[in-house]
Design an enzyme around this catalytic site. Structure first.
Site, PDB file in Angstrom:
ATOM      1  N   HIS A   1      -0.370  -0.916  -4.741  1.00  0.00           N
ATOM      2  CA  HIS A   1      -1.585  -0.113  -4.620  1.00  0.00           C
ATOM      3  C   HIS A   1      -1.371   1.173  -4.570  1.00  0.00           C
ATOM      4  O   HIS A   1      -0.932   1.507  -3.348  1.00  0.00           O
ATOM      5  CB  HIS A   1      -2.527  -0.780  -3.640  1.00  0.00           C
ATOM      6  CG  HIS A   1      -3.859  -0.058  -3.450  1.00  0.00           C
ATOM      7  ND1 HIS A   1      -4.684  -0.436  -2.565  1.00  0.00           N
ATOM      8  CD2 HIS A   1      -4.427   0.649  -4.396  1.00  0.00           C
ATOM      9  CE1 HIS A   1      -5.734   0.169  -2.468  1.00  0.00           C
ATOM     10  NE2 HIS A   1      -5.606   0.960  -3.645  1.00  0.00           N
TER      11      HIS A   1
ATOM     12  N   ASP B   1       0.785  -0.963  -0.077  1.00  0.00           N
ATOM     13  CA  ASP B   1       0.064   0.088   0.059  1.00  0.00           C
ATOM     14  C   ASP B   1       0.821   1.146   0.010  1.00  0.00           C
ATOM     15  O   ASP B   1       1.603   1.506   0.833  1.00  0.00           O
ATOM     16  CB  ASP B   1      -0.988  -0.068   1.279  1.00  0.00           C
ATOM     17  CG  ASP B   1      -2.026  -0.977   1.023  1.00  0.00           C
ATOM     18  OD1 ASP B   1      -2.597  -0.957   0.066  1.00  0.00           O
ATOM     19  OD2 ASP B   1      -2.047  -1.846   1.975  1.00  0.00           O
TER      20      ASP B   1
ATOM     21  N   ASP C   1     -10.472  -5.057  -1.273  1.00  0.00           N
ATOM     22  CA  ASP C   1      -9.319  -4.624  -0.308  1.00  0.00           C
ATOM     23  C   ASP C   1     -10.169  -3.741   1.130  1.00  0.00           C
ATOM     24  O   ASP C   1     -10.742  -2.760   0.521  1.00  0.00           O
ATOM     25  CB  ASP C   1      -8.465  -3.655  -0.946  1.00  0.00           C
ATOM     26  CG  ASP C   1      -7.296  -3.352  -0.311  1.00  0.00           C
ATOM     27  OD1 ASP C   1      -7.084  -3.739   1.021  1.00  0.00           O
ATOM     28  OD2 ASP C   1      -6.548  -2.594  -0.879  1.00  0.00           O
TER      29      ASP C   1
ATOM     30  N   MET D   1     -12.634  -1.164  -3.619  1.00  0.00           N
ATOM     31  CA  MET D   1     -12.215  -0.985  -2.125  1.00  0.00           C
ATOM     32  C   MET D   1     -13.243  -1.310  -1.331  1.00  0.00           C
ATOM     33  O   MET D   1     -14.852  -0.682  -1.576  1.00  0.00           O
ATOM     34  CB  MET D   1     -11.703   0.486  -1.990  1.00  0.00           C
ATOM     35  CG  MET D   1     -10.476   0.779  -2.772  1.00  0.00           C
ATOM     36  SD  MET D   1      -8.965  -0.163  -2.056  1.00  0.00           S
ATOM     37  CE  MET D   1      -9.168   0.293  -0.562  1.00  0.00           C
TER      38      MET D   1
HETATM   39  C1  DX5 Z   1      -6.405   0.593   2.874  1.00  0.00           C
HETATM   40  C2  DX5 Z   1      -5.542  -0.395   1.987  1.00  0.00           C
HETATM   41  C3  DX5 Z   1      -5.651  -1.800   2.426  1.00  0.00           C
HETATM   42  C4  DX5 Z   1      -5.481  -1.897   4.094  1.00  0.00           C
HETATM   43  C5  DX5 Z   1      -6.281  -3.320   4.349  1.00  0.00           C
HETATM   44  O1  DX5 Z   1      -6.004   1.942   2.265  1.00  0.00           O
HETATM   45  O2  DX5 Z   1      -5.562  -0.171   0.582  1.00  0.00           O
HETATM   46  O3  DX5 Z   1      -4.756  -2.529   1.526  1.00  0.00           O
HETATM   47  O4  DX5 Z   1      -4.162  -2.180   4.418  1.00  0.00           O
HETATM   48  O5  DX5 Z   1      -6.044  -3.607   5.620  1.00  0.00           O
HETATM   49  P1  DX5 Z   1      -7.176  -4.187   6.456  1.00  0.00           P
HETATM   50  O6  DX5 Z   1      -7.159  -5.555   5.669  1.00  0.00           O
HETATM   51  O7  DX5 Z   1      -6.648  -4.110   7.862  1.00  0.00           O
HETATM   52  O8  DX5 Z   1      -8.493  -3.575   6.092  1.00  0.00           O
HETATM   53 ZN    ZN Z   2      -4.426  -1.493  -0.507  1.00  0.00          ZN
END
Ligand code: DX5
Ligand code: ZN
Length: 228
Positions: free
Chosen positions: A69, A38, A178, A140
């Site tokens: 990402h 991320d 995600d 998302m």
């Molecule tokens: C949020 C990120 C995600 C996040 C997911 O902005 O894109 O990839 O790290 O984390 P969890 O699984 O803890 O929601």
């Molecule tokens: Zn992510």
């Protein structure tokens, strides 16, 4: 119809950054399918995380695909640097790209997997003109910027809608989700059509450990019927 397993991509945002190499080795040993990185710039999202040097270091210690990402305001300006650092795929946000088609062609030209992400408030129709230009759609299921947020239930119909759009276009693109994904939410997103699950907190903060957490998500997700 062939059955294929759902892919799991641990988000290292939830890992202990002081021991990142160990975290990656553990998820690899537990059968993770990709490493989700991320990247946040404090501008497109209200948080700052990690970037190119970290990808370069991870590239040296894992053979798993590395997916970046990009939650950044200028994905065009940084795409090639991420590719040089060793990513296998780049996922960019529709909302951050006024010239999305040009950006996707640019990423395609860099020779890595092309992904496009939709924030919770962005409708599926935003994909309609670029469906044949992508290898992955990332829906998302939280607002990007932070790990550990609650899964947003109201996104489920959009996952179904994107599934239908991809199937109608005969697109083999991965449908990734995600945010807030763990054993409790995995089945619902897979039933809606997701083929790839990003998960951070539910894997790295799991009381029973990383390996058990990945297995629990895999069990909950089940297998996906091959659609094509
Ligand atoms: C949020 C990120 C995600 C996040 C997911 O902005 O894109 O990839 O790290 O984390 P969890 O699984 O803890 O929601
Ligand atoms: Zn992510």
């Amino acid at each position: 119809m062939a059955i294929r397993p759902i892919k799991i991509a641990p988000s290292i945002l939830a890992a202990d950054f002081a021991h990142l190499g160990d975290a990656v080795a553990k998820v690899a040993a537990a059968g993770a399918d990709a490493i989700h990185v991320d990247v946040m710039d404090g501008h497109f999202v209200p948080n700052i995380s990690i970037g190119i040097p970290v990808v370069r270091c991870l590239r040296r210690v894992t053979d798993l695909p590395i997916d970046a990402h990009l939650m950044i305001s200028d994905p065009m300006g940084y795409a090639s640097a991420f590719v040089e650092a060793g990513v296998d795929g780049l996922t960019v946000h529709v909302e951050g790209a006024p010239h999305l088609h040009r950006l996707l062609q640019h990423i395609r030209g860099l020779g890595v997997r092309v992904g496009v992400s939709l924030n919770p408030a962005t409708p599926a129709i935003a994909l309609s003109e670029i469906l044949n230009d992508i290898d992955l759609v990332l829906v998302m299921t939280v607002n990007p910027g932070f790990g550990g947020q609650m899964f947003i239930e109201s996104v489920l119909p959009k996952i179904r809608q994107v599934r239908e759009m991809l199937d109608q276009a005969h697109s083999p693109a991965e449908l990734e989700v995600d945010g807030g994904i763990g054993p409790e939410t995995a089945k619902r997103v897979v039933d809606a059509g997701a083929t790839m699950l990003v998960s951070g907190t539910a894997i790295f903060d799991a009381p029973r450990g990383i390996s058990a957490a990945i297995e629990a998500i895999r069990q909950a997700a089940g297998n996906e019927q091959e659609r094509r």
